[in-house]
Design a protein around this motif. Structure first.
Motif, PDB file in Angstrom:
ATOM      1  N   ASP A 127      17.034 -14.907  16.689  1.00 21.84           N
ATOM      2  CA  ASP A 127      17.543 -15.542  15.431  1.00 21.84           C
ATOM      3  C   ASP A 127      16.352 -16.722  15.700  1.00 21.84           C
ATOM      4  O   ASP A 127      16.319 -17.824  14.977  1.00 21.84           O
ATOM      5  CB  ASP A 127      17.918 -15.970  14.583  1.00 21.84           C
ATOM      6  N   THR A 128      16.686 -17.118  17.032  1.00 21.75           N
ATOM      7  CA  THR A 128      15.877 -18.531  16.980  1.00 21.75           C
ATOM      8  C   THR A 128      14.632 -18.288  17.681  1.00 21.75           C
ATOM      9  O   THR A 128      14.131 -20.022  18.413  1.00 21.75           O
ATOM     10  CB  THR A 128      16.417 -18.891  18.896  1.00 21.75           C
ATOM     11  N   VAL A 129      13.820 -17.490  18.305  1.00 22.64           N
ATOM     12  CA  VAL A 129      12.346 -16.972  18.664  1.00 22.64           C
ATOM     13  C   VAL A 129      11.471 -17.229  17.571  1.00 22.64           C
ATOM     14  O   VAL A 129      11.997 -16.171  16.190  1.00 22.64           O
ATOM     15  CB  VAL A 129      12.379 -16.330  20.020  1.00 22.64           C
ATOM     16  N   HIS A 130      10.013 -16.995  17.104  1.00 24.57           N
ATOM     17  CA  HIS A 130       9.405 -17.019  16.627  1.00 24.57           C
ATOM     18  C   HIS A 130       8.897 -15.341  17.259  1.00 24.57           C
ATOM     19  O   HIS A 130       8.488 -14.968  18.070  1.00 24.57           O
ATOM     20  CB  HIS A 130       7.981 -17.762  16.612  1.00 24.57           C
ATOM     21  N   LYS A 131       9.311 -14.449  16.134  1.00 24.59           N
ATOM     22  CA  LYS A 131       9.349 -12.944  16.062  1.00 24.59           C
ATOM     23  C   LYS A 131       7.603 -12.145  16.344  1.00 24.59           C
ATOM     24  O   LYS A 131       7.731 -11.668  16.723  1.00 24.59           O
ATOM     25  CB  LYS A 131      10.045 -12.084  15.447  1.00 24.59           C
ATOM     26  N   ARG A 132       6.587 -13.154  15.996  1.00 29.76           N
ATOM     27  CA  ARG A 132       5.660 -12.757  16.332  1.00 29.76           C
ATOM     28  C   ARG A 132       5.088 -13.125  17.467  1.00 29.76           C
ATOM     29  O   ARG A 132       3.566 -12.719  17.906  1.00 29.76           O
ATOM     30  CB  ARG A 132       4.583 -12.646  14.933  1.00 29.76           C
ATOM     31  N   HIS A 133       5.507 -13.876  17.737  1.00 26.40           N
ATOM     32  CA  HIS A 133       4.873 -14.729  19.505  1.00 26.40           C
ATOM     33  C   HIS A 133       5.111 -13.828  20.446  1.00 26.40           C
ATOM     34  O   HIS A 133       6.133 -13.739  20.986  1.00 26.40           O
ATOM     35  CB  HIS A 133       4.863 -16.553  19.411  1.00 26.40           C
ATOM     36  N   PRO A 134       4.971 -14.316  21.336  1.00 25.63           N
ATOM     37  CA  PRO A 134       4.835 -14.002  22.845  1.00 25.63           C
ATOM     38  C   PRO A 134       7.024 -14.308  23.400  1.00 25.63           C
ATOM     39  O   PRO A 134       7.402 -14.054  24.190  1.00 25.63           O
ATOM     40  CB  PRO A 134       4.308 -14.865  24.482  1.00 25.63           C
ATOM     41  N   GLU A 135       6.695 -16.030  23.242  1.00 29.53           N
ATOM     42  CA  GLU A 135       8.186 -16.575  23.072  1.00 29.53           C
ATOM     43  C   GLU A 135       9.309 -15.387  22.857  1.00 29.53           C
ATOM     44  O   GLU A 135      10.683 -15.320  23.200  1.00 29.53           O
ATOM     45  CB  GLU A 135       8.880 -17.474  22.603  1.00 29.53           C
ATOM     46  N   SER A 136       9.030 -14.431  21.692  1.00 29.22           N
ATOM     47  CA  SER A 136      10.385 -13.284  21.687  1.00 29.22           C
ATOM     48  C   SER A 136      10.023 -13.168  22.452  1.00 29.22           C
ATOM     49  O   SER A 136      11.246 -11.572  22.450  1.00 29.22           O
ATOM     50  CB  SER A 136       9.733 -12.180  20.619  1.00 29.22           C
TER      51      SER A 136
END
Length: 248
Positions: A127-136
């Motif tokens: 819940d702390t990452v953007h799930k569509r971006h590589p940071e996920s």
């Protein structure tokens, strides 16, 4: 009524069987084999289900690995040491992923800039990452951020030319299994992540190479590397073009 010898023999055999069968069935040699301890089995299943509910998210990061809700809690993500660095450890997916990401952090420390405690961030909660971006990918334990404060998301040009040359060499050395967030559309120069899905043979091959290096004196992270060698530079440039074309 007179019984024939054959009839008498048949009746005697049947009677003997009727008398002996119960005792045979009750004897240890013929007793039914005990089944599993059903209560214990059910308790184990309930415990495993509760653990999975606590750890597994049922969602997948951008690179196809399952995100986990927590680390160091009987899942796949644990705090692992990074030998040769002052780091207290980094939370990553144990096994092959750990091997390649640890190699990146080690070479960064040895050849780009010395790291301090707290400089590397691994797992982050889903819940702390953007799930569509590589940071996920951090939420699945398959990515690390190296000095995110020095290289904030969205900013470009954080590395000097010589540092960037080493960075490209590291990626090429890992045969493209690891990607750099500086090549992505949503730039994050601190981010390094596994760029293949679970079960990809390329990851296994790279890890085998890294383990062979560890067993060979003068090889692996920390060993002298000529990043200016023509062959290494060609490999790095070829990978750079490919990873930018396939940027997330």
């Amino acid at each position: 009524m007179t019984l024939s010898r054959r009839s008498l023999l048949a009746r005697t055999t049947a009677l003997t069987a009727a008398v002996c069968l119960p005792s045979l069935l009750s004897s240890p040699a013929h007793a039914a084999t005990p089944g599993p301890d059903v209560d214990r089995l059910r308790a184990s299943i309930r415990k495993a289900q509760a653990r999975n509910k606590k750890v597994l998210s049922g969602e997948f990061s951008r690179n196809g690995w399952e995100m986990e809700k927590t680390a160091d809690a009987h899942g796949h993500i644990y705090t692992r040491p990074v030998p040769g660095t002052p780091l207290d450890g980094v939370q990553v997916r144990i096994g092959d992923v750990e091997a390649v990401l640890t190699h990146v952090v080690q070479r960064f420390h040895y050849e780009i800039d010395q790291l301090r405690k707290g400089d590397v961030l691994g797992w982050r909660a889903p819940d702390t990452v953007h799930k569509r971006h590589p940071e996920s990918n951090q939420a699945s334990g398959t990515a690390v951020q190296i000095r995110p404060g020095f290289y904030p998301a969205g900013a470009k040009g954080g590395f000097f030319t010589a540092q960037l040359r080493v960075l490209r060499d590291i990626l090429a050395e890992l045969d493209g299994v690891v990607r750099w967030g500086g090549d992505d559309r949503h730039v994050d120069e601190s981010l390094f992540y596994v760029g293949v899905k679970p079960g990809d043979a390329r990851l296994t091959a790279v890890v085998t190479k890294l383990r062979d290096w560890k067993a060979t004196p003068g090889e692996g992270a920390g060993a002298p590397v000529d990043v200016l060698a023509a062959g290494r530079r060609r490999a790095a440039e070829k990978l750079r073009r490919h990873q930018r074309r396939t940027a997330a």
